[in-house]
Design an enzyme around this catalytic site. Structure first.
Site, mmCIF file in Angstrom:
data_model
loop_
_atom_site.group_PDB
_atom_site.id
_atom_site.type_symbol
_atom_site.label_atom_id
_atom_site.label_comp_id
_atom_site.label_asym_id
_atom_site.label_seq_id
_atom_site.Cartn_x
_atom_site.Cartn_y
_atom_site.Cartn_z
ATOM 1 N N CYS A 2 40.545 -20.871 -1.909
ATOM 2 C CA CYS A 2 40.527 -21.191 -0.489
ATOM 3 C C CYS A 2 41.447 -20.226 0.240
ATOM 4 O O CYS A 2 41.847 -19.198 -0.286
ATOM 5 C CB CYS A 2 40.965 -22.637 -0.257
ATOM 6 S SG CYS A 2 42.634 -23.018 -0.836
ATOM 7 N N ASP A 99 42.394 -28.347 -10.812
ATOM 8 C CA ASP A 99 43.364 -27.516 -11.535
ATOM 9 C C ASP A 99 44.670 -27.404 -10.747
ATOM 10 O O ASP A 99 45.754 -27.303 -11.316
ATOM 11 C CB ASP A 99 42.786 -26.126 -11.805
ATOM 12 C CG ASP A 99 42.419 -25.390 -10.526
ATOM 13 O OD1 ASP A 99 41.706 -25.976 -9.693
ATOM 14 O OD2 ASP A 99 42.848 -24.235 -10.354
ATOM 15 N N ILE A 287 25.075 -2.366 -8.052
ATOM 16 C CA ILE A 287 24.712 -1.742 -6.779
ATOM 17 C C ILE A 287 24.531 -0.247 -6.966
ATOM 18 O O ILE A 287 25.236 0.392 -7.767
ATOM 19 C CB ILE A 287 25.783 -2.032 -5.698
ATOM 20 C CG1 ILE A 287 25.338 -1.524 -4.318
ATOM 21 C CG2 ILE A 287 27.135 -1.454 -6.078
ATOM 22 C CD1 ILE A 287 26.233 -1.973 -3.176
#
Length: 641
Positions: A2, A99, A287
């Site tokens: 986050c 976690d 890519i």
């Protein structure tokens, strides 16, 4: 995974929920799944969450049994299961399966020393209500970033610098003191940032605020002590075991997981060990670029395809001709700070591609810095060979080298570029020679370029002073561990993957593997001019020889070639004498000379020109207060004209 943010008010003023909400709104891309905040008077902590483990129950902030400890944590703790079992055996009760919750109880059990027990990538903020104490910290190598703003009223922190700009009274200002080091390196090294008044918390650092007193300290560093008594076979076995353990630990996830695959040694090693941990096909992503010779040099798809077939992965490829003009403003907003490394474009594009299928990706970042994978690590090896030539001949070669053309986007010209750089620095001492390889612009040129040159922090010299190692190779590796790895490669990897809400893990930078590599003699890492000797030997039974010993390519774009062709109008407008003069940072004639020398192949000015271009685009967004979309529209008009 986050973004975290928060602040502590020195003046005792209560934290307003709206302030935390504003900070979180800026970094919503980091955590689109959830948000939360906890305020206790003059301290507030908050987060935006991307759910990876315990999807339903892992809401943050987390608290302990009596709500005396509160936590927000960004990242993953890979050994949380072992720590959880240990803490439960001591009587600690867990509210979730997250976690991150182990940090709360481990802190309660062991105090600040708890951070030594963690294996993971993280930044966190912990509020201890009993002591009215805020503790923030960052992982050992700096996989996850953390910015800090401190003034007389408050200390604020955030995973991204732009979140701090959302606070009342805070505005974006350029710190001109960092310009010399930015021009030297092509990125801003910690603890500085491009924003005046905002700094980066260095890797392996804790910061506490208790009753208004701020303390900051380093909790871990690599030892320069070499272990010389082990055989080469023993080193190889330990590297093999360390790679397997790290990849296994970092595959823990409650959501789909994949891997970036370029077909190079590092990404191929990660995929090989991932394939050994599961019977399901690994998802891999690669890519390539469409176009001419320059694009072909950066196209690694055939190698990636070979590795994918070898391990039976569920392989996907994307071939692009990126709209650089549209991308640069958007990506520089996400980056927070300008960089000259075109890998940030490639990393974003492949992250965006992988995010169609997965929320977690494993990357091979770090193998070159651990085990000696860059060509520049051979500078001393070839310099010693050159010393056998008579002085007059070495002088003749150095003089001839200055006249060689340089361009990294042609096979022949790239070879001449490397030879030119090597011969120009061959007579320097080891530290100075290595600095010449790393620098984007020389100190002399920076002095001529800046309108107001002055004394500035020199991150490379500081890193060499702290390196500690006696042998040349391990000194170079130690310097890269302190500078380029956390402040360029890991920073862009985090910012570009999280721009599309993708968690990127780096198993080659497991701290136990780092400690193993740091204790390894240089002759084991690079042997007889063979880069990554020990790692290649450890992988010899997993990967084919043509993958292990293929020519290395960087994970970037052919930007230098584009700047001479389709992007030439953009370059000339962004760095025109009028624009440069109006910004008031650089001498316009020196900038124009750099452009002319690059276009004539007298120098390979790719990194230098991109550093200047990106700084101007960044300035339009952050200093001039314009949106990325508005700036992109303006840049497109340059090409249309």
């Amino acid at each position: 995974m986050c973004g975290i943010h928060g602040l502590y008010r020195f003046d005792g003023r209560p934290v307003e929920p709206a302030w935390l909400t504003a900070m979180g709104n800026v970094t919503q891309h980091r955590g689109p799944d959830d948000e939360g905040q906890h305020i206790h008077g003059a301290c507030g902590i908050a987060m935006r969450r991307l759910s990876i483990i315990d999807l339903a129950g892992g809401h943050q902030p987390l608290s302990n049994h009596d709500d005396s400890l509160w936590l927000v944590c960004n990242g993953e703790i890979y050994n949380y299961r072992e720590l959880r079992s240990e803490l439960q055996a001591k009587g600690y009760q867990f509210k979730t399966g997250s976690d991150s919750e182990v940090l709360l109880h481990l802190y309660d059990a062991e105090g600040d020393a708890f951070v030594h027990r963690l294996n993971g990538m993280f930044d966190f903020a912990l509020w201890d209500a009993r002591r009215e104490r805020l503790l923030i910290g960052r992982d050992r190598i700096g996989v996850k970033p953390l910015y800090v703003l401190q003034d007389a009223q408050q200390l604020a922190f955030a995973t991204e610098a732009k979140a701090l700009l959302a606070l009342p009274g805070v505005r974006a200002e350029l710190d001109t003191a960092v310009l010399p080091s930015y021009l030297q390196l092509g990125y801003v090294a910690a603890p500085a940032s491009m924003f005046k008044g905002i700094r980066k918390l260095p890797p392996a650092t804790l910061l506490s605020v208790e009753r208004g007193q701020v303390k900051q300290w380093c909790y871990w560093q690599l030892s320069p002590q070499m272990h010389t008594g082990r055989s080469e076979a023993d080193w190889i076995a330990q590297v093999r075991a360390g790679l397997e353990r790290s990849v296994r630990m970092q595959m823990v996830s409650d959501v789909p997981i994949g891997a970036f695959l370029s077909g190079g040694v590092d990404s191929s090693a990660v995929v090989a060990y991932m394939a050994r941990q599961t019977s399901e096909p690994i998802r891999t992503y690669a890519i390539g670029f469409e176009g001419g010779e320059a694009e072909a040099l950066y196209n690694e798809l055939p190698y990636a395809r070979q590795v994918a077939q070898l391990f039976g992965t569920r392989h996907r490829e994307i071939v692009v001709k990126p709209d650089v003009v549209d991308l640069l403003p958007q990506l520089l907003w996400h980056m927070d700070e300008p960089v000259a490394d075109t890998a940030f474009i490639t990393t974003y594009l492949v992250s965006q591609f992988a995010r169609q299928d997965v929320k977690v990706i494993l990357s091979g970042v770090g193998g070159d810095e651990l085990f000696g994978g860059y060509r520049r690590y051979l500078g001393g090896h070839y310099a010693r060979k050159l010393q056998v030539l008579p002085g007059w001949l070495r002088g003749l070669l150095a003089g001839a080298a200055r006249k060689l053309p340089a361009d990294r986007h042609s096979g022949l010209l790239n070879t001449l570029r490397l030879a030119k750089g090597f011969l120009a620095s061959a007579e320097m001492d080891a530290d100075a020679r290595y600095q010449s390889y790393l620098q984007v612009l020389s100190q002399d040129l920076i002095a001529r370029l800046l309108l107001k040159p002055g004394a500035a922090y020199d991150p490379l010299s500081a890193a060499f002073a702290q390196a500690g190692h006696e042998d040349e190779l391990n000194r170079m590796l130690a310097v890269d561990m302190q500078t380029q790895l956390p402040d360029d490669l890991l920073m862009l990897t985090d910012k570009m993957s999280m721009a599309v809400s993708l968690e990127c893990r780096v198993p080659l930078l497991d701290h136990e593997l780092l400690e193993l590599a740091a204790s390894m003699p240089a002759a084991i890492k690079v042997k007889g001019g063979v880069l990554k000797h020990v790692m290649k030997s450890a992988l010899s039974d997993l990967l084919p020889q043509d993958i292990l010993h293929r020519k290395k390519r960087g994970f970037g774009t052919p930007m230098g070639a584009w700047l001479k062709k389709e992007l030439a109008p953009l370059l000339r407008r962004l760095l025109s004498p009028e624009v440069v003069g109006a910004r008031g940072l650089f001498v316009p004639t020196v900038v124009s000379g750099l452009i002319a020398d690059h276009e004539a192949n007298r120098i390979d000015g790719t990194d230098a020109l991109l550093a200047l271009m990106n700084l101007e685009i960044w300035s339009r967004i952050y200093l001039d207060g314009r949106t990325a979309a508005d700036v992109a529209h303006e840049l497109k008009s340059y090409l249309a004209a």
